[in-house]
Enzyme design. Structure first.
Site, PDB file in Angstrom:
ATOM      1  N   CYS A 333      51.164  19.171  41.059  1.00  0.00           N
ATOM      2  CA  CYS A 333      51.128  20.614  41.263  1.00  0.00           C
ATOM      3  C   CYS A 333      49.676  21.070  41.446  1.00  0.00           C
ATOM      4  CB  CYS A 333      51.833  21.313  40.099  1.00  0.00           C
ATOM      5  SG  CYS A 333      52.082  23.089  40.320  1.00  0.00           S
ATOM      6  N   LEU A 334      49.199  22.053  40.678  1.00  0.00           N
ATOM      7  CA  LEU A 334      47.828  22.520  40.819  1.00  0.00           C
ATOM      8  C   LEU A 334      46.827  21.422  40.489  1.00  0.00           C
ATOM      9  CD1 LEU A 334      47.983  26.077  39.232  1.00  0.00           C
ATOM     10  CD2 LEU A 334      48.329  25.392  41.589  1.00  0.00           C
TER      11      LEU A 334
END
Length: 596
Positions: A333-334
Site C-alpha cells: 500500500c503506501l
C-alpha cells in the site's frame, strides 16, 4: 564486496532533514486560526468530509442541469417508461403470471439475490428500487458542462441516499427480517438492540469492537519468532528467526515496508496465513518495519522523515547485518509508494543495493486512483488540514467513514441488517480485529501525501523532490514483482498497472482475486483463490490493462508460491547458512505495534 558509492548515497539520505513546510506567497493572507478552528469542529462532526466540497459539486450539477432542457426531456421520458414498465410488471406479478423482471441488479449487487425477494409483494419493492436507482444514475451523469469530479461526487451521493432508503433497511419491507421476526417472535430484534447498544457504548468509550480481544499481537497474531534489532523515534525494525531446521537461506535479505496507516501485522496475522512466516519457511531472512503510532507531538513529521528515518534507516541497518549483499524489498500500500520513492531517489546507484522490488497493492501513478478520489480536491484537503492542524494528527477512525462509504452495501447496510435487524453477530476474524487496530498520521506528513501524491500526482510527473532534487521512477533498475487485487477500492488494479508506463525494467505483474487486504493475505490452501500473471521483459512493448487481462493466464490458488519462485529466480548469489539474530532489543512484535 564493498559498495562505496551506494554506501555514501545511503548515508547521505539517512542524514537528511525534512524540507520546510510550503508557505503561502507573501501577497496571500494566511487562514485565520479562528476559521481553521471552526473548520476543525465541523470536520469532527462530518468525519472529515467537507460540506463545502459537496455543495460545490451539487451546485455545478444543478446549475448545468437547469440549462439542459433536452436532458430534462430525456429524464421525463425515462421516468414515464420506467413507471409503465413497473406497472405492467406489478399487474402481472399480482395476477401470479411470473413476469420477467423489469430490471436486473448489477453483477456486483447481491442485495436482492435471495428467493424471498422474488415473491410478491417484495418483488415489486425491489424492482421499484432498482428502477429508481437507474433513473438517478441517468439524472446525475451525462450533463454537459459538469466537471468529471463533480459528476462522480453527485452520483456517489445519490447512491448513498438511495441505499439509505432501500427496502432492505426496514423490518416491514425486508422479507428475510420479516420472516425471522415472525419465526423468533421478535427475539432477533431484541438481540439486535443489544448489539446496537453494545456497539454504541464501545464506540463512545473508544473501545475496539467485541471479539477483538481474541486476537492480541504477540499472543494470537504477530507471533512469528524474531527480535527488534533497531529502533528510532519512528520505526522498530524486526528481524525474524530462521525457520527451525533450515540448512540455508537466500543470500539476499528482505525488507518489508508496510503502510503507516495500519499496523504492520496484517502481513503476520495468524500462523496459518502469515506472509512473514511463509517467507521465512521458504528460506528468506525477513526484516519488517513496524511504524510508531504518532501523536500530537509528532505533528511536524513529514514525508522526508518517513523516508529518512524509516526506509533509509532500515536499509542502513540491514546493510550492516549483511554487508555486500543486495536487498530484496517489498512494500504494501503506501509503504510500496514510499519504497518506490526511496529506490528512485537512490538513482542509478541503487542498482548496487536493491536486488528486487515488490509492490503489493501500491500505486505510483495517482491519476486514476479510483473512488477514493471522490474525497480528494483542494477544498476537501484544506478541510482535513484544518482538522489535523487542531489535533496534530489524523486518526484512522476519522478516515474510516469515507472508506466505509466506498463499500456501503457491504460495510454499512449489510452489517447493520445482519447485526441489528437479524440479531446475528458475525464471528470476529484476525483480519477484522487487525482492521479495528487503528493508527494515526501526523499533520504534516498526511498533508504532503494527499497534496503531492493524490492531488498533484507529483511522483509520476517527476516533480516529487527528495533533498531538493526531483526523483524519477524511471531510475528504478531493479526487477519488479507487482501485485494488484481485482476488487480493490483503495488501489484500483488499473491504477497499479500504470507502473508499466513509468518503469523500463522487467515487470512481473499479478492480478489476484479479492480486495485490498484479503487479496494480499491469500495463503496457499485458501479456497476460491485465483490470479492472473504475466511477465514483461525489459524493452517489450506496452500492453493496455484490458489486453493484458485477456492475454494473461489465469491460475487457481494463491499467488504466494509464484512470488517465492520469482524471488529465487532473481537471486544472484548462492544460498548461505541461516543468519542468526544478533543484539535484539526486544522480542517480536516489539513495542510500537502495541501503542494505542
Amino acid at each position: 564486496m564493498p559498495l562505496p558509492s551506494t554506501s555514501t548515497t545511503l548515508t547521505e539520505l539517512s542524514d537528511r532533514r525534512g524540507a520546510p513546510q510550503a508557505t503561502a506567497p507573501p501577497d496571500i493572507e494566511p487562514p485565520s486560526p479562528l476559521d481553521r478552528y471552526l473548520h476543525a469542529m465541523q470536520a469532527q462532526l462530518t468525519q472529515g468530509i467537507s460540506p463545502t466540497s459537496l455543495a460545490l459539486a451539487h451546485a455545478d450539477w444543478l446549475l448545468n442541469l437547469m440549462q439542459s432542457p433536452a436532458k430534462w426531456q430525456r429524464l421525463l421520458h425515462k421516468a414515464w417508461t420506467k413507471e409503465m414498465r413497473w406497472l405492467d410488471y406489478a399487474l402481472r406479478s399480482t395476477l401470479r403470471e411470473a413476469p420477467a423482471p423489469c430490471i436486473e441488479p448489477l453483477p456486483q449487487d447481491r442485495r436482492f439475490r435471495s428467493p424471498a425477494w422474488q415473491r410478491w409483494p417484495y418483488d415489486l419493492m425491489q424492482q421499484a428500487f432498482l428502477l429508481n436507482q437507474q433513473w438517478w444514475h441517468n439524472a446525475t451523469t451525462g450533463i454537459d458542462g459538469v466537471s468529471r469530479h463533480h459528476q462522480d461526487v453527485v452520483s456517489f451521493t445519490a447512491r448513498q441516499l438511495l441505499d439509505l432508503a432501500s427496502p432492505l433497511n426496514v423490518v416491514a419491507t425486508n422479507p428475510e427480517v420479516d420472516e425471522a421476526t415472525v419465526r423468533e417472535a421478535g427475539a432477533n430484534l431484541v438481540r439486535g438492540a443489544m448489539n446496537l447498544a453494545d456497539d454504541t457504548w464501545r464506540s463512545l468509550a473508544g473501545m475496539p469492537p467485541a471479539g477483538t480481544d481474541a486476537f492480541r499481537p504477540g499472543i494470537e497474531v504477530a507471533v512469528t519468532p524474531g527480535q527488534v534489532v533497531f529502533r528510532n523515534h519512528l520505526i522498530e525494525l524486526i528481524q525474524y528467526d530462521p525457520a527451525p531446521g533450515s540448512a540455508s537461506v537466500c543470500a539476499e535479505p528482505m525488507l518489508i515496508v508496510p503502510a503507516w496507516i495500519m499496523k504492520y501485522y496484517i502481513l503476520d496475522l495468524s500462523p496459518h496465513n502469515s506472509l512473514v512466516r511463509y517467507l521465512v519457511g521458504h528460506g528468506h531472512t525477513v526484516f519488517m518495519m513496524s511504524w510508531r503510532n504518532p501523536d500530537a507531538q509528532d505533528r511536524d513529521l513529514g514525508m522526508d522523515d518517513y523516508l529518512r528515518d524509516g526506509i533509509m534507516a532500515a536499509l542502513g541497518h540491514i546493510r550492516g547485518v549483511a554487508p555486500g549483499q543486495r536487498i530484496d524489498t517489498a512494500g504494501y500500500c503506501l509503504g510500496g509508494t514510499l519504497l518506490s520513492i526511496a529506490v528512485a531517489s537512490l538513482g542509478c546507484e541503487g542498482e548496487a543495493l536493491i536486488n528486487s522490488m515488490t509492490l503489493l497493492a501500491a500505486q505510483t501513478d495517482f491519476s486514476e486512483a479510483g473512488e477514493l478520489m471522490l474525497f480528494i480536491d483542494d477544498n476537501q484537503i484544506s478541510f482535513l488540514e484544518d482538522l489535523m492542524w487542531q489535533q496534530g494528527y489524523l486518526d484512522n477512525r476519522q478516515m474510516a467513514g469515507a472508506f466505509r462509504l466506498l463499500r456501503s452495501n457491504d460495510l454499512v447496510w449489510s452489517r447493520a441488517i445482519n447485526q441489528y435487524l437479524l440479531g446475528k453477530r458475525a464471528p470476529m476474524t484476525d483480519l477484522m480485529a487487525w482492521n479495528a487496530d487503528t493508527t494515526r498520521m501526523p499533520y504534516r506528513m498526511h498533508s504532503e501525501y494527499l497534496r503531492k501524491l493524490f492531488l498533484d500526482n507529483d511522483l509520476c510527473a517527476g516533480r516529487y523532490q527528495v533533498d531538493g532534487r526531483p526523483v524519477a521512477l524511471g531510475d528504478i533498475r531493479a526487477p519488479l514483482f507487482v501485485v494488484a487485487t481485482m476488487t480493490d477500492h483503495v488501489s484500483p488494479w488499473r491504477s497499479v498497472y500504470k507502473i508499466h508506463l513509468v518503469s523500463p525494467c522487467d515487470v512481473h505483474f499479478v492480478l489476484t482475486s479479492g480486495g485490498h487486504n484479503a487479496g494480499i493475505v491469500s495463503e496457499p490452501g485458501h479456497g476460491g483463490r485465483r490470479y492472473h500473471a504475466a511477465h514483461r521483459p525489459r524493452g517489450e512493448c506496452y500492453l493496455d490493462p484490458d489486453r493484458w487481462l485477456a492475454q494473461a493466464g489465469q491460475r487457481d490458488g494463491s499467488w504466494w508460491p509464484a512470488w517465492t519462485h520469482w524471488l529465487d529466480a532473481v537471486s544472484r548469489q548462492p544460498r548461505l547458512p541461516p543468519r542468526q539474530v544478533q543484539g535484539g532489543l526486544a522480542p517480536a512484535p516489539g513495542t510500537y505495534v502495541l501503542q494505542r
